[in-house]
Design an enzyme around this catalytic site. Structure first.
Site, PDB file in Angstrom:
ATOM      1  N   HIS A 263       1.130  -1.265   0.318  1.00  0.00           N
ATOM      2  CA  HIS A 263      -0.236  -0.001   0.094  1.00  0.00           C
ATOM      3  C   HIS A 263       0.780   1.255  -0.027  1.00  0.00           C
ATOM      4  O   HIS A 263       0.386   2.350  -1.235  1.00  0.00           O
ATOM      5  CB  HIS A 263      -0.391   0.129   1.188  1.00  0.00           C
ATOM      6  CG  HIS A 263      -1.950   0.840   1.290  1.00  0.00           C
ATOM      7  ND1 HIS A 263      -2.917   1.066   0.891  1.00  0.00           N
ATOM      8  CD2 HIS A 263      -1.220   2.338   1.744  1.00  0.00           C
ATOM      9  CE1 HIS A 263      -3.292   2.267   1.806  1.00  0.00           C
ATOM     10  NE2 HIS A 263      -2.494   2.881   1.696  1.00  0.00           N
ATOM     11  N   GLU A 264       1.454   1.574   1.121  1.00  0.00           N
ATOM     12  CA  GLU A 264       2.712   2.145   0.964  1.00  0.00           C
ATOM     13  C   GLU A 264       3.476   2.965   0.028  1.00  0.00           C
ATOM     14  O   GLU A 264       3.530   4.137  -0.564  1.00  0.00           O
ATOM     15  CB  GLU A 264       3.227   2.160   2.212  1.00  0.00           C
ATOM     16  CG  GLU A 264       2.503   2.332   2.986  1.00  0.00           C
ATOM     17  CD  GLU A 264       1.295   3.499   3.933  1.00  0.00           C
ATOM     18  OE1 GLU A 264       1.362   4.569   3.073  1.00  0.00           O
ATOM     19  OE2 GLU A 264       0.484   3.472   4.389  1.00  0.00           O
ATOM     20  N   HIS A 267       1.833   4.446  -2.879  1.00  0.00           N
ATOM     21  CA  HIS A 267       1.613   6.046  -2.584  1.00  0.00           C
ATOM     22  C   HIS A 267       3.725   7.079  -3.032  1.00  0.00           C
ATOM     23  O   HIS A 267       3.821   7.443  -3.519  1.00  0.00           O
ATOM     24  CB  HIS A 267       1.787   6.250  -0.981  1.00  0.00           C
ATOM     25  CG  HIS A 267       0.368   6.535  -0.826  1.00  0.00           C
ATOM     26  ND1 HIS A 267      -0.546   7.325  -1.100  1.00  0.00           N
ATOM     27  CD2 HIS A 267       0.518   6.398   0.145  1.00  0.00           C
ATOM     28  CE1 HIS A 267      -1.268   6.659  -0.311  1.00  0.00           C
ATOM     29  NE2 HIS A 267      -1.016   5.906   0.567  1.00  0.00           N
ATOM     30  N   GLU A 293      -4.683   7.897  -2.836  1.00  0.00           N
ATOM     31  CA  GLU A 293      -5.044   6.328  -2.662  1.00  0.00           C
ATOM     32  C   GLU A 293      -5.545   5.844  -3.583  1.00  0.00           C
ATOM     33  O   GLU A 293      -5.381   4.665  -3.572  1.00  0.00           O
ATOM     34  CB  GLU A 293      -6.127   6.763  -1.548  1.00  0.00           C
ATOM     35  CG  GLU A 293      -6.173   7.736  -0.308  1.00  0.00           C
ATOM     36  CD  GLU A 293      -5.266   6.981   0.596  1.00  0.00           C
ATOM     37  OE1 GLU A 293      -4.313   6.055   0.407  1.00  0.00           O
ATOM     38  OE2 GLU A 293      -4.176   7.644   1.555  1.00  0.00           O
TER      39      GLU A 293
END
Length: 496
Positions: A263-264, A267, A293
């Site tokens: 997930h990160e 980003h 997001e």
């Protein structure tokens, strides 16, 4: 290009350097800083915030903006000028005293949250949290009066410029109609189609970290311009030249940390691939938090829980932790796509996740509008979790209303961007598949480059050259269309 525009570029480049220092100080505050340094660090960051605010809002900056003739600029410069004006107008409505007070209150709130979450102590969190909410309401009132909108909408637009509460309510009302039925249908479908085997640990932290770093490398993360660390709540911070990721580990299981890292990394890849020619300028920044997001959820949900990706993951798990039945390919798919409502948002499956956002949206909107007070949050949380997910959270503040970091520093208006991002991620992935019909086959063969290249071209390198709706239309051929999200969930979890 006029002299005034050149001077503005220099001013915003300087502000970017200040923000760089602030980002590093903030990352250290959440990862490595000893607890005894908290008050001094909070004061230093607050001082820097005021310095940046004053530089952004002084009369000289406004005068330079007024002196620039857009007709003398090219397209990217006009976009940069638009974003400069937006940042200045956004900042000018707030007095420096409020900026400083919010920075200090947020630091104290975050510090209290760490302690109180560990102790399951909602009452101990109330005093610092009341001050955070008081200042957020003050900011919301000032912004609402300047913009002619509701208080909550004024805060929402800090994170998602151009998004109205009316539009958000329309999108969420539609989701409230189909989500409960879909969730129940998927749970029943999975109950009838077989169980899954849970991986057996322990999984040493250093082994999980090695696997996470290998995954980051596979996803194209540039370790010369970033690093992975540990924090209480996973986040991505830093600056494009030095992106800082964190995750948290549990040695009894290995998937929550890995999915957090994926997930990160979404980003991070966005930040590392923003347009280099506009580095340090407003148009060179990420477009909005919903777009941000969408990138993290494209990685974690669209890619990370897909059968194609899990086929690649299996040999890495075996190599790192040894073979076991849970790591068989079919079981990994059942495990990663298991829909099982739980208490923790960041560990939620893809179908129940939106319910967590609806809960937080309803509570934070009522809180900012003054319809409820902080003392009422646990009761509303308990009622909402029971209604939306059928879960009992009474007395469990640690895994309930104290689980997230966002409210501790006044980030009200942020949570809706997670669901907006999920909608955008489904839409962007559908567009990528239309352009690259072999996308899933390439991923299954161990090659994520076609997807990464598509995102780089259509999202990452566009920065803020276009406003959100235009960016999404250029990338996918249409404005935000939530039908893609519902279709994705039904296809993946029900096969139709």
């Amino acid at each position: 290009m006029t002299d005034a525009y050149c001077k503005l570029e220099a001013r915003f480049a300087r502000l970017s350097r200040y923000a760089h220092l602030g980002a590093m100080a903030g990352w250290d505050q959440l990862t490595l800083m000893p607890s005894g340094g908290s008050e001094a660090r909070a004061a230093a960051i607050a001082e820097l915030q005021v310095l940046m605010h004053e530089s952004l809002t002084d009369d000289a900056t406004r005068g330079l903006l007024d002196d620039v003739a857009p007709s003398t600029l090219d397209d990217s410069q006009r976009a940069n000028l638009r974003e400069m004006k937006r940042e200045v107008d956004d900042a000018r409505v707030l007095p420096p005293s409020l900026v400083e007070a919010q920075s200090l209150a947020g630091a104290r709130g975050e510090r209290a949250w760490r302690r109180c979450r560990a102790d399951n102590d909602w009452q101990g969190f109330l005093e610092p949290f009341r001050e955070v909410v008081r200042l957020a309401r003050e900011e919301a009132t000032i912004r609402a009066e300047a913009a002619g909108c509701s208080r909550y909408e004024a805060l929402l637009q800090k994170f998602e410029p151009g998004m109205s509460v009316a539009e958000l309510d329309r999108l969420f009302a539609d989701m409230r109609q189909w989500l409960p039925g879909l969730l129940q249908e998927v749970v029943e479908h999975q109950r009838a189609t077989g169980d899954y085997t849970t991986p057996r640990g322990p999984f040493p932290q250093q082994d999980q970290q090695r696997l996470g770093q290998r995954m980051m490398d596979w996803l194209g993360f540039d370790f010369e311009h970033g690093r992975l660390d540990v924090s209480l709540h996973p986040f991505c911070g830093g600056v494009p030249e030095d992106v800082r990721l964190t995750t948290r580990y549990r040695e009894d299981e290995c998937f929550s940390s890995l999915m957090g890292i994926i997930h990160e990394t979404g980003h991070a890849r966005y930040e590392q691939n923003l347009p280099a020619a506009l580095r340090g300028q407003p148009a060179g920044k990420a477009r909005s938090m919903a777009v941000h997001e969408s990138q993290s959820l494209s990685f974690e949900m669209q890619l990370g829980r897909s059968a194609a990706f899990l086929r690649c993951l299996r040999p890495w798990l075996v190599e790192q932790f040894g073979d076991q039945p849970a790591f068989e390919a079919a079981n990994l798919v059942r495990l990663a796509q298991r829909v099982e409502p739980g208490l923790i948002r960041v560990d939620a499956d893809e179908v129940s996740y939106p319910a967590h956002i609806l809960l937080r949206y309803d509570i934070e909107r009522a809180l900012i509008e003054g319809d409820i007070e902080v003392e009422e949050i646990p009761g509303l949380w308990d009622e909402g979790m029971q209604r939306l997910l059928g879960l009992d959270t009474r007395g469990n503040y640690r895994d309930g209303c104290l689980q997230d970091i966002h409210w501790t520093d006044g980030a009200f208006g942020y949570f809706p961007t997670y669901s907006l991002g999920a909608m955008l991620a489904a839409q962007l992935m559908a567009a990528a598949r239309r352009e690259r019909p072999d996308l899933d086959e390439r991923i299954a063969a161990g090659d994520p480059k076609p997807l990464l290249d598509w995102l780089k071209t259509n999202v990452w390198q566009q920065g803020s050259l276009y406003e959100t709706d235009e960016l999404i239309r250029r990338a996918s051929g249409e404005s935000l269309n939530p039908a893609h999200y519902q279709r994705h969930l039904r296809t993946r979890y029900l096969g139709r």
